[in-house]
Design a protein around this motif. Structure first.
Motif, PDB file in Angstrom:
ATOM      1  N   TRP A 143      30.798  28.426  40.246  1.00 44.69           N
ATOM      2  CA  TRP A 143      29.710  28.225  39.278  1.00 44.69           C
ATOM      3  C   TRP A 143      29.762  29.301  38.206  1.00 44.69           C
ATOM      4  CZ3 TRP A 143      25.521  30.789  37.305  1.00 44.69           C
ATOM      5  CH2 TRP A 143      24.578  30.017  36.614  1.00 44.69           C
ATOM      6  N   ILE A 144      29.905  30.555  38.631  1.00 48.72           N
ATOM      7  CA  ILE A 144      29.978  31.655  37.659  1.00 48.72           C
ATOM      8  C   ILE A 144      31.185  31.463  36.752  1.00 48.72           C
ATOM      9  CG2 ILE A 144      30.323  34.142  37.359  1.00 48.72           C
ATOM     10  CD1 ILE A 144      28.809  34.513  40.045  1.00 48.72           C
ATOM     11  N   GLY A 145      32.320  31.103  37.337  1.00 49.75           N
ATOM     12  CA  GLY A 145      33.526  30.890  36.540  1.00 49.75           C
ATOM     13  C   GLY A 145      33.375  29.784  35.517  1.00 49.75           C
ATOM     14  N   GLU A 146      32.698  28.696  35.899  1.00 53.11           N
ATOM     15  CA  GLU A 146      32.487  27.574  34.974  1.00 53.11           C
ATOM     16  C   GLU A 146      31.486  27.911  33.877  1.00 53.11           C
ATOM     17  OE1 GLU A 146      31.292  24.355  37.513  1.00 53.11           O
ATOM     18  OE2 GLU A 146      33.303  24.167  38.383  1.00 53.11           O
ATOM     19  N   LYS A 147      30.428  28.625  34.237  1.00 59.15           N
ATOM     20  CA  LYS A 147      29.354  28.908  33.282  1.00 59.15           C
ATOM     21  C   LYS A 147      29.607  30.144  32.433  1.00 59.15           C
ATOM     22  CE  LYS A 147      26.682  25.603  34.806  1.00 59.15           C
ATOM     23  NZ  LYS A 147      26.239  24.483  34.046  1.00 59.15           N
ATOM     24  N   ALA A 148      30.386  31.093  32.962  1.00 55.95           N
ATOM     25  CA  ALA A 148      30.557  32.365  32.248  1.00 55.95           C
ATOM     26  C   ALA A 148      31.990  32.859  32.328  1.00 55.95           C
ATOM     27  CB  ALA A 148      29.605  33.402  32.835  1.00 55.95           C
ATOM     28  N   GLY A 149      32.937  31.937  32.252  1.00 57.64           N
ATOM     29  CA  GLY A 149      34.348  32.279  32.416  1.00 57.64           C
ATOM     30  C   GLY A 149      34.841  33.394  31.517  1.00 57.64           C
ATOM     31  N   GLY A 150      34.453  33.396  30.253  1.00 55.18           N
ATOM     32  CA  GLY A 150      34.933  34.404  29.318  1.00 55.18           C
ATOM     33  C   GLY A 150      34.121  35.688  29.323  1.00 55.18           C
ATOM     34  N   ALA A 151      32.959  35.656  29.908  1.00 56.52           N
ATOM     35  CA  ALA A 151      32.086  36.837  29.937  1.00 56.52           C
ATOM     36  C   ALA A 151      32.530  37.786  31.054  1.00 56.52           C
ATOM     37  CB  ALA A 151      30.638  36.408  30.156  1.00 56.52           C
ATOM     38  N   VAL A 152      31.936  38.973  31.043  1.00 56.98           N
ATOM     39  CA  VAL A 152      32.268  39.990  32.042  1.00 56.98           C
ATOM     40  C   VAL A 152      32.047  39.451  33.454  1.00 56.98           C
ATOM     41  CG1 VAL A 152      31.618  42.255  32.956  1.00 56.98           C
ATOM     42  CG2 VAL A 152      31.813  41.917  30.492  1.00 56.98           C
ATOM     43  N   ILE A 153      30.916  38.782  33.701  1.00 60.04           N
ATOM     44  CA  ILE A 153      30.663  38.306  35.066  1.00 60.04           C
ATOM     45  C   ILE A 153      31.658  37.215  35.466  1.00 60.04           C
ATOM     46  CG2 ILE A 153      28.236  38.994  35.139  1.00 60.04           C
ATOM     47  CD1 ILE A 153      27.475  36.050  34.752  1.00 60.04           C
ATOM     48  N   GLY A 154      32.118  36.437  34.515  1.00 62.98           N
ATOM     49  CA  GLY A 154      33.133  35.431  34.807  1.00 62.98           C
ATOM     50  C   GLY A 154      34.447  36.062  35.229  1.00 62.98           C
ATOM     51  N   LYS A 155      34.814  37.128  34.553  1.00 64.01           N
ATOM     52  CA  LYS A 155      36.053  37.839  34.887  1.00 64.01           C
ATOM     53  C   LYS A 155      35.929  38.543  36.233  1.00 64.01           C
ATOM     54  CE  LYS A 155      37.364  38.237  30.112  1.00 64.01           C
ATOM     55  NZ  LYS A 155      37.339  39.010  28.902  1.00 64.01           N
ATOM     56  N   LEU A 156      34.754  39.099  36.498  1.00 64.96           N
ATOM     57  CA  LEU A 156      34.542  39.745  37.798  1.00 64.96           C
ATOM     58  C   LEU A 156      34.571  38.720  38.929  1.00 64.96           C
ATOM     59  CD1 LEU A 156      31.743  42.308  36.864  1.00 64.96           C
ATOM     60  CD2 LEU A 156      34.119  42.832  37.471  1.00 64.96           C
ATOM     61  N   ALA A 157      33.994  37.551  38.701  1.00 61.38           N
ATOM     62  CA  ALA A 157      34.004  36.484  39.713  1.00 61.38           C
ATOM     63  C   ALA A 157      35.446  36.040  39.985  1.00 61.38           C
ATOM     64  CB  ALA A 157      33.151  35.301  39.263  1.00 61.38           C
ATOM     65  N   ALA A 158      36.244  35.913  38.923  1.00 70.75           N
ATOM     66  CA  ALA A 158      37.654  35.536  39.097  1.00 70.75           C
ATOM     67  C   ALA A 158      38.402  36.602  39.883  1.00 70.75           C
ATOM     68  CB  ALA A 158      38.303  35.315  37.739  1.00 70.75           C
ATOM     69  N   ASP A 159      38.068  37.867  39.650  1.00 70.77           N
ATOM     70  CA  ASP A 159      38.700  38.973  40.365  1.00 70.77           C
ATOM     71  C   ASP A 159      38.349  38.925  41.856  1.00 70.77           C
ATOM     72  OD1 ASP A 159      40.275  41.314  40.507  1.00 70.77           O
ATOM     73  OD2 ASP A 159      38.468  42.569  40.415  1.00 70.77           O
ATOM     74  N   VAL A 160      37.082  38.644  42.168  1.00 77.94           N
ATOM     75  CA  VAL A 160      36.669  38.519  43.573  1.00 77.94           C
ATOM     76  C   VAL A 160      37.425  37.358  44.215  1.00 77.94           C
ATOM     77  CG1 VAL A 160      34.753  37.950  45.119  1.00 77.94           C
ATOM     78  CG2 VAL A 160      34.391  39.564  43.248  1.00 77.94           C
ATOM     79  N   TRP A 161      37.488  36.221  43.506  1.00 77.22           N
ATOM     80  CA  TRP A 161      38.189  35.046  44.036  1.00 77.22           C
ATOM     81  C   TRP A 161      39.643  35.387  44.344  1.00 77.22           C
ATOM     82  CZ3 TRP A 161      36.402  29.982  44.830  1.00 77.22           C
ATOM     83  CH2 TRP A 161      37.392  29.064  45.181  1.00 77.22           C
ATOM     84  N   GLN A 162      40.321  36.035  43.394  1.00 82.44           N
ATOM     85  CA  GLN A 162      41.727  36.397  43.571  1.00 82.44           C
ATOM     86  C   GLN A 162      41.909  37.318  44.776  1.00 82.44           C
ATOM     87  OE1 GLN A 162      44.641  35.745  41.758  1.00 82.44           O
ATOM     88  NE2 GLN A 162      43.573  34.137  40.663  1.00 82.44           N
ATOM     89  N   TYR A 163      41.014  38.273  44.910  1.00 87.65           N
ATOM     90  CA  TYR A 163      41.152  39.224  46.011  1.00 87.65           C
ATOM     91  C   TYR A 163      40.931  38.537  47.357  1.00 87.65           C
ATOM     92  CZ  TYR A 163      41.278  43.488  48.605  1.00 87.65           C
ATOM     93  OH  TYR A 163      41.639  44.456  49.503  1.00 87.65           O
ATOM     94  N   LEU A 164      39.941  37.664  47.445  1.00 87.71           N
ATOM     95  CA  LEU A 164      39.685  36.943  48.689  1.00 87.71           C
ATOM     96  C   LEU A 164      40.829  35.974  48.993  1.00 87.71           C
ATOM     97  CD1 LEU A 164      35.830  36.373  48.478  1.00 87.71           C
ATOM     98  CD2 LEU A 164      37.071  38.108  49.800  1.00 87.71           C
ATOM     99  N   ALA A 165      41.443  35.426  47.977  1.00 87.22           N
ATOM    100  CA  ALA A 165      42.621  34.571  48.177  1.00 87.22           C
ATOM    101  C   ALA A 165      43.770  35.416  48.736  1.00 87.22           C
ATOM    102  CB  ALA A 165      43.025  33.901  46.873  1.00 87.22           C
ATOM    103  N   HIS A 166      43.893  36.630  48.231  1.00 88.82           N
ATOM    104  CA  HIS A 166      44.902  37.559  48.732  1.00 88.82           C
ATOM    105  C   HIS A 166      44.687  37.848  50.226  1.00 88.82           C
ATOM    106  CE1 HIS A 166      47.295  41.226  49.133  1.00 88.82           C
ATOM    107  NE2 HIS A 166      46.201  41.847  49.509  1.00 88.82           N
ATOM    108  N   LEU A 167      43.433  37.872  50.654  1.00 85.98           N
ATOM    109  CA  LEU A 167      43.105  38.111  52.060  1.00 85.98           C
ATOM    110  C   LEU A 167      43.159  36.812  52.886  1.00 85.98           C
ATOM    111  CD1 LEU A 167      40.055  40.545  51.754  1.00 85.98           C
ATOM    112  CD2 LEU A 167      42.435  41.121  52.226  1.00 85.98           C
ATOM    113  N   HIS A 168      43.571  35.720  52.263  1.00 88.80           N
ATOM    114  CA  HIS A 168      43.692  34.395  52.902  1.00 88.80           C
ATOM    115  C   HIS A 168      42.349  33.822  53.329  1.00 88.80           C
ATOM    116  CE1 HIS A 168      47.977  34.879  52.757  1.00 88.80           C
ATOM    117  NE2 HIS A 168      47.859  36.055  53.336  1.00 88.80           N
ATOM    118  N   ILE A 169      41.317  34.141  52.577  1.00 84.98           N
ATOM    119  CA  ILE A 169      39.995  33.556  52.830  1.00 84.98           C
ATOM    120  C   ILE A 169      39.825  32.313  51.974  1.00 84.98           C
ATOM    121  CG2 ILE A 169      37.517  33.953  52.572  1.00 84.98           C
ATOM    122  CD1 ILE A 169      38.075  36.811  53.634  1.00 84.98           C
ATOM    123  N   PHE A 170      40.395  32.315  50.781  1.00 83.88           N
ATOM    124  CA  PHE A 170      40.385  31.117  49.916  1.00 83.88           C
ATOM    125  C   PHE A 170      41.789  30.584  49.832  1.00 83.88           C
ATOM    126  CE2 PHE A 170      36.640  32.964  47.353  1.00 83.88           C
ATOM    127  CZ  PHE A 170      35.729  32.439  48.246  1.00 83.88           C
TER     128      PHE A 170
END
Length: 173
Positions: free
Chosen positions: A146-173
């Motif tokens: 939701w954050i990525g869709e609504k605020a992808g280019g904003a700071v919170i969108g980038k932070l949400a993408a960073d969290v997603w990437q990190y959790l994917a790295h941990l094999h959670i996503f």
């Protein structure tokens, strides 16, 4: 003499629809062999053999397609206080702080409160030494999307993408 159940027949019909779309291979042959076994009038061992052929074949299809088989009760160990766990918690803390502080939040005040609550719930799950992957995924994935869709280019969108990437790295996503 016992006839196959309706559920078995419907499931088998779906399996046959999948195999009809497959190229001929060892995997498709295994699935077809299991689906063509005559089960009526035989003991349970014949049913379980057919079921095993079908399930192993379908699992092989998923592995070949590089997909994981859903494991809703899979539990991962985060090694309590490990660098990985600490980094995941820090990334979530940074995102929560940004959501709370941003002036251009892409939703209503109630949505901001909801997002903070959901991120905090996901963070709480990640504080444990062991966590059920499905619980973290179900808690955080919709919120991060939701954050990525609504605020992808904003700071919170980038932070949400960073969290997603990190959790994917941990094999959670």
């Amino acid at each position: 003499m016992v006839a196959p159940s309706v559920a078995w027949l419907v499931w088998l019909d779906r399996v046959n629809a999948v195999t009809a779309q497959m190229e001929p291979s060892v995997i498709s042959s295994m699935i077809v062999e299991g689906s063509k076994m005559v089960l009526v009038g035989y003991l349970d061992d014949r049913f379980y053999r057919a079921k095993k052929l079908l399930l192993n074949g379908l699992e092989a299809v998923l592995v070949r397609a590089n997909r994981t088989i859903p494991a809703s009760d899979r539990v991962v160990s985060l090694s309590h206080n490990s660098p990985e766990q600490q980094q995941a918690l820090e990334k979530l803390d940074e995102l929560v702080a940004a959501v709370k502080e941003t002036n251009d939040f892409p939703g209503e005040p109630e949505e901001r409160e909801q997002i903070v609550a959901e991120l905090s719930a996901g963070r709480r799950l990640l504080e444990a030494a062991r966590v059920r992957v499905a619980a973290v995924r179900e808690t955080l994935a919709p919120t991060l999307k939701w954050i990525g869709e609504k605020a992808g280019g904003a700071v919170i969108g980038k932070l949400a993408a960073d969290v997603w990437q990190y959790l994917a790295h941990l094999h959670i996503f």
